[in-house]
Design a protein around this motif. Structure first.
Motif, PDB file in Angstrom:
ATOM      1  N   PRO A  91      11.796   7.323   5.563  1.00  0.00           N
ATOM      2  CA  PRO A  91      12.181   7.544   4.164  1.00  0.00           C
ATOM      3  C   PRO A  91      13.593   8.100   4.086  1.00  0.00           C
ATOM      4  N   ARG A 144       5.223  -2.174   0.555  1.00  0.00           N
ATOM      5  CA  ARG A 144       4.343  -1.730   1.647  1.00  0.00           C
ATOM      6  C   ARG A 144       2.935  -2.294   1.497  1.00  0.00           C
ATOM      7  N   ASP A 185       5.597  -2.277  -4.884  1.00  0.00           N
ATOM      8  CA  ASP A 185       5.366  -1.550  -3.639  1.00  0.00           C
ATOM      9  C   ASP A 185       5.220  -2.568  -2.511  1.00  0.00           C
ATOM     10  N   SER A 204      13.461   0.320  -1.495  1.00  0.00           N
ATOM     11  CA  SER A 204      13.522   1.602  -2.194  1.00  0.00           C
ATOM     12  C   SER A 204      12.167   1.964  -2.787  1.00  0.00           C
ATOM     13  N   GLN A 205      11.831   3.222  -2.731  1.00  0.00           N
ATOM     14  CA  GLN A 205      10.601   3.698  -3.363  1.00  0.00           C
ATOM     15  C   GLN A 205      10.738   3.679  -4.884  1.00  0.00           C
TER      16      GLN A 205
END
Length: 99
Positions: A98, A82, A80, A74-75
């Motif tokens: 997304p 990523r 983070d 989840s963003q």
């Protein structure tokens, strides 16, 4: 360890990944618990980020050169993931989906 083809394992990811031989997996799917609680202490976030980093490193080690890594994340998380993946794999992902 001897593993059968097309196996599914339910256990601590790092424990299993460390026992797998290198370059044998074509697909890795990670669905780690999200860390979206704003009350989590920084020390716990750092420890969790380090744990996730170790898992991604092991995924990178066991994956074939044409392998794929799928991560459900989840963003809204305070970590983070990523950035961790980009650092370990040395490149941006081909694409992300997304929600």
């Amino acid at each position: 360890m001897n593993f059968r083809k097309k196996s599914i394992f339910i256990c601590d990811a790092l424990t299993l990944l460390e026992r797998l031989p290198s370059e044998v997996i074509r697909l890795s799917y990670l669905n780690p618990p999200l860390c979206s609680d704003l009350n989590v202490k920084q020390k716990m976030l750092d420890e969790y980020a380090l744990y996730l980093s170790k898992i991604v490193q092991q995924c990178h080690r066991i994956m074939l050169t044409d392998g794929n890594l799928f991560v459900h994340w989840s963003q809204k998380s305070q970590i983070d993931l990523r950035l961790i993946i980009n650092q370990i794999f040395g490149k941006e992902p081909n694409y992300e989906i997304p929600w």
